[in-house]
Design a protein around this motif. Sequence first.
Motif, mmCIF file in Angstrom:
data_model
loop_
_atom_site.group_PDB
_atom_site.id
_atom_site.type_symbol
_atom_site.label_atom_id
_atom_site.label_comp_id
_atom_site.label_asym_id
_atom_site.label_seq_id
_atom_site.Cartn_x
_atom_site.Cartn_y
_atom_site.Cartn_z
ATOM 1 N N LYS B 189 -60.576 -34.367 31.600
ATOM 2 C CA LYS B 189 -60.353 -33.238 30.701
ATOM 3 C C LYS B 189 -60.638 -33.670 29.278
ATOM 4 O O LYS B 189 -60.312 -34.787 28.891
ATOM 5 C CB LYS B 189 -58.874 -32.798 30.775
ATOM 6 N N ALA B 190 -61.213 -32.767 28.503
ATOM 7 C CA ALA B 190 -61.432 -33.059 27.088
ATOM 8 C C ALA B 190 -60.129 -32.839 26.342
ATOM 9 O O ALA B 190 -59.774 -31.717 26.020
ATOM 10 C CB ALA B 190 -62.537 -32.161 26.540
ATOM 11 N N SER B 191 -59.389 -33.906 26.115
ATOM 12 C CA SER B 191 -58.181 -33.759 25.309
ATOM 13 C C SER B 191 -58.027 -34.992 24.438
ATOM 14 O O SER B 191 -58.381 -36.102 24.838
ATOM 15 C CB SER B 191 -56.957 -33.548 26.190
ATOM 16 N N LEU B 192 -57.525 -34.761 23.234
ATOM 17 C CA LEU B 192 -57.392 -35.843 22.263
ATOM 18 C C LEU B 192 -56.609 -37.016 22.828
ATOM 19 O O LEU B 192 -56.960 -38.179 22.625
ATOM 20 C CB LEU B 192 -56.665 -35.332 21.024
ATOM 21 N N GLY B 193 -55.528 -36.706 23.522
ATOM 22 C CA GLY B 193 -54.657 -37.767 24.007
ATOM 23 C C GLY B 193 -55.322 -38.670 25.024
ATOM 24 O O GLY B 193 -54.819 -39.752 25.315
#
Lengths: 350, 350, 350, 350
Positions: B189-193
């Motif tokens: 998933k594209a997520s900052l974390g």
Amino acid sequence: MSVISVGIVGGTGYTGVELLRILLRHPNAEVKVLTSRTENGRRVDDMFPSLRGHTDLQYSDLNLDELKKCDVVFFATPHGVAMKHAEELVAANTKVIDLAADFRLQDLAQFEKWYGLDHACPDLLKDSVYGLSELNRDKIKQANVIGNPGCYPTTVQLGLAPVLKADALVKPESIIIDAKSGVSGAGRKASLGMIYSENADNFKAYGVAGHRHHPEIVEALENISGQKGVFNEILFVPHLVPMIRGMLSTIYIDLTDAGAEADLQALYEQFYANEQFVDVMPAGSSPETRSVRGANQLRIALYKPQPKKLVILAAQDNLVKGAAGQAVQNMNLMFSFAEEAGLQGIGLLP
Amino acid sequence: MSVISVGIVGGTGYTGVELLRILLRHPNAEVKVLTSRTENGRRVDDMFPSLRGHTDLQYSDLNLDELKKCDVVFFATPHGVAMKHAEELVAANTKVIDLAADFRLQDLAQFEKWYGLDHACPDLLKDSVYGLSELNRDKIKQANVIGNPGCYPTTVQLGLAPVLKADALVKPESIIIDAKSGVSGAGRKASLGMIYSENADNFKAYGVAGHRHHPEIVEALENISGQKGVFNEILFVPHLVPMIRGMLSTIYIDLTDAGAEADLQALYEQFYANEQFVDVMPAGSSPETRSVRGANQLRIALYKPQPKKLVILAAQDNLVKGAAGQAVQNMNLMFSFAEEAGLQGIGLLP
Amino acid sequence: MSVISVGIVGGTGYTGVELLRILLRHPNAEVKVLTSRTENGRRVDDMFPSLRGHTDLQYSDLNLDELKKCDVVFFATPHGVAMKHAEELVAANTKVIDLAADFRLQDLAQFEKWYGLDHACPDLLKDSVYGLSELNRDKIKQANVIGNPGCYPTTVQLGLAPVLKADALVKPESIIIDAKSGVSGAGRKASLGMIYSENADNFKAYGVAGHRHHPEIVEALENISGQKGVFNEILFVPHLVPMIRGMLSTIYIDLTDAGAEADLQALYEQFYANEQFVDVMPAGSSPETRSVRGANQLRIALYKPQPKKLVILAAQDNLVKGAAGQAVQNMNLMFSFAEEAGLQGIGLLP
Amino acid sequence: MSVISVGIVGGTGYTGVELLRILLRHPNAEVKVLTSRTENGRRVDDMFPSLRGHTDLQYSDLNLDELKKCDVVFFATPHGVAMKHAEELVAANTKVIDLAADFRLQDLAQFEKWYGLDHACPDLLKDSVYGLSELNRDKIKQANVIGNPGCYPTTVQLGLAPVLKADALVKPESIIIDAKSGVSGAGRKASLGMIYSENADNFKAYGVAGHRHHPEIVEALENISGQKGVFNEILFVPHLVPMIRGMLSTIYIDLTDAGAEADLQALYEQFYANEQFVDVMPAGSSPETRSVRGANQLRIALYKPQPKKLVILAAQDNLVKGAAGQAVQNMNLMFSFAEEAGLQGIGLLP
């Protein structure tokens, strides 16, 4: 501003180069002597190019006469080296800070059991001070010899001190420490178990059946709490994380009824209110090791996932607050420098 | 040798591509349908070049008529997708294996609390089987719908089953699970974390205040032990390890007097004597996650560092035995294939 | 289906365990002998737990009589071991595949210069075949002794063969190879330079002034192109990447006018049209090392960022197509097995 | 000691937090304003816990009136932001340092081609100075607006300046730059391509067909050498390394006869003799990225593996000398502070 002369015995390991990283930028210290058994005559920045431009120091053989000219000598050596030379140095009015285990355990039987060594100077050991800076500050100021704490024990002591010093909040025998460390904690040694391809992209426990830091933790918690004998059955399970620096201890402990009712977050914040190197994070936080990478800082967070169970997370850089940084913090206390001198660097994130 | 038709819904995530890695080499299965909400018409080996030379499959939009032609459909989708389509597929005689949580929890209230969803087919849920292959083998063979276990719960159940099924060896309420996972467990998933620079060279706990796998673990342990209500206060604290694959759970549990006297090593070896995917290692071992990298294997080691305390180490590849591998193992059971079909690959070490 | 007996000399290194990972699942091979200088009597799955459940093999001391009973013996040893035993084995009708350098260089002077060894069997060397499977297939089928190519040279040869075998498309003296390897390429050795904390989160060049694979590349390119003397000044600069497996060579070469006009993408696709282990990716692709992790595959992409300059990217797993996988591919050729036998595993991504 | 007021626009990215790490310990600077489009009102140490204990700063919306009160404003923003506000700030006597590309390229056509933007203030662009500190020091001292160089171009310019400024030592059209960067160079963005499991244990080239730093490099080399048009065909191929920080460029260049005879090591040492942030290492060295981790330092080594071919290795921390550190170095020049103020930290090794 006063400047002291510093010697470092054992300057080719990771704690040695970390001491240099800190001390070469320290306003009150000048490293005059740097020894190595194998690298006599070699420039230290040839071995550690990160130091190029910051020092002209060369390694020399260990020469006690040279070390005696120093105000303080750090031993960043294997266990058993500092105790051979400490008496002579102290007699010459040179203070000693040992980053190995020679002056960590007052219980000689435990020392001999876990390190396989007869202690060379048991009398001096009695006079030495265990250098957990925040907990033993007054004694450290007066000490001639410091046993710098192990990295794991630092997280455990600072993580537990507030509840152990309070009255009957926890059941001490219930403590479980699930600890995780980066690989640099094992030092700079040519061994198969430490090579990159054996550790990268991998995770494991080690020392489950017994680890040298267990007796150190037990003795330290007894001193903190004033309770003897109640910590013998605590569990301590270290794990190896595929990262260079960083250590996180996840500590589990059963609360008493009093503990369940107490405001532990407030207790911790108050306990460390004046400590610049211990950070009690807001409720709900999770201390990441990268937030202390390269910094002399330990961060704590508290959770009560069940009414009578407390989970304490304590993160530090094993080479800084867990070793070289705390050693310099102790030096600052011993010489009445500002406690933060040389230790104000901000962690490297990302 | 019989060959079945397989559909995969949600083929762009890590469990999807892992299903493909296994099924494209499976002697009894042929993947016929591979869906994606976003990649309709794209070749899967364009997205995942590791598959080049092994398949010509293209993504298609989800089309129930196509899926109904399959003998079995895997849902490698976010929570809430499988339950929308399972009834229609089962009615068409297509078996369903959901790798998300739709069929993991029988307790609807817990499902709605933790996943924020009303269940779309509670009746079918009752008939579904929890796909922990080794523990529910007979039911799985008869099942039309499988809820494939969560990765953490797999380690916990296989790690604890032998002592929980034995009589009164442990104090169930004392269980503490300190779990560690590689980053792929969080999906693609594209997520900052999740970006590299936020996770590399770092370690942290997460979900300490509550994690979706907690209720799954509680329900599963109740089923294993036949004891209701005694697991509500267990602790489960997951941590994130800077590695791609791999999961290790360190489980702490208090022993009863009977447990302290029992030969637990023998108990475990006997319990899993006929299981090819659960490996009880010799006393003194430490299972490393890399020893199961890419393999459908869970390795266990036991320690009794104190007479009445048991430490269980359980390691697996979160994407294989913790997800896609176990799903295929369940498929093998459902279709009476050799249980090891497609699952005999050796872990990639180093 | 015929099954041959296999011996492996040197089974404690990374190429040794990789040979086992492949051969233990090979339909036509059974490993009968596995030697080690240091681990006689130890089970191999005790040293490499990834193999638990897959073999009961134990290490034995090197015993030529036992090895002579094998149909083929792999040497996964340091340079200089295979050449001591090859003649005796061949005389006993046992084929030899050396994964070290003893049979890579026909030029004895170069061998002695770079490896510091007198060659023990120069006559046998002349009869041996350089085991770049795709380029020397016919000779390999007839060979008794194979010199398995170095990992870097494999990427360079397969990356350049199509343009070098074509007529006058490139200027051979202009070749620059900027190569990058994961750390496992350096083997499984206890050395300071290889430990985790010295390699993680770090990147560097090494061997810039000269690397053993340079003369191997020169000799091989001469053989491929049929042109002597034109490759002596090519540049080869290897770099170390903080990853376990994987190798990427970025190759720069000046095109002639003819080369500038040619359809090189088509040339490459045609050249490798029937090769299952060499993948010419579509124009615009970038081969990632993870796309071949654990797979016997080399992926190539081509770029012409300037009209007369060609950039070739060639990626492989250094332990598979760069070592053990290619060795098994050669064995398959030598024994007329399907070339892909045992080598069809899909790369582990993520 | 004078202290200036500093504003940072865009404080949630990696260059933003790196500016803070440096500036919060800078003796002559105080950060007064820190903006973010999304985090107005949030404490910066809540987002970046490494800063806890070092600052009480909060993010604010971008407010030009507040920024105009600053002596200097850093733009750590995406391309296109600084150029919108620079004129108004300069008119208010506030200096501007842009860490993005708005003021890097004098060639407007190239800027629009590669960044897809019309330039908002072409006149101010003409007056701006390209902030490669060592090469443009005098102009930087007088500048109101600085275009801080790209990370890759910094390594290339400092790596090549000595031979390009000398007379006819090299063939400029032959330059090949094989560059490698840690992942933080791509910034702090939620994108699939940047997540941990897509980058760890992996290596690849990217941007082979064209990268934004190519025109910047060409323009810069023209300025350094005074030669127009000879660099258009140089090759620049960047690669992604699984590490957080660090960048190494391996530069290949053909020497002229004069170059082949010259003492290039001496030339480089002399050229950078008075530069504290550029380190020409001794012959035979290999600069490792970890030797500059967190330090404002670029290290160079030279090789002549062939008489007429030069290989230049140039390593830096992409976030420090390649971005935030060089920006502060430029600030120091602009305000006549000691050039090393705030920049004397020693690299974090290990």
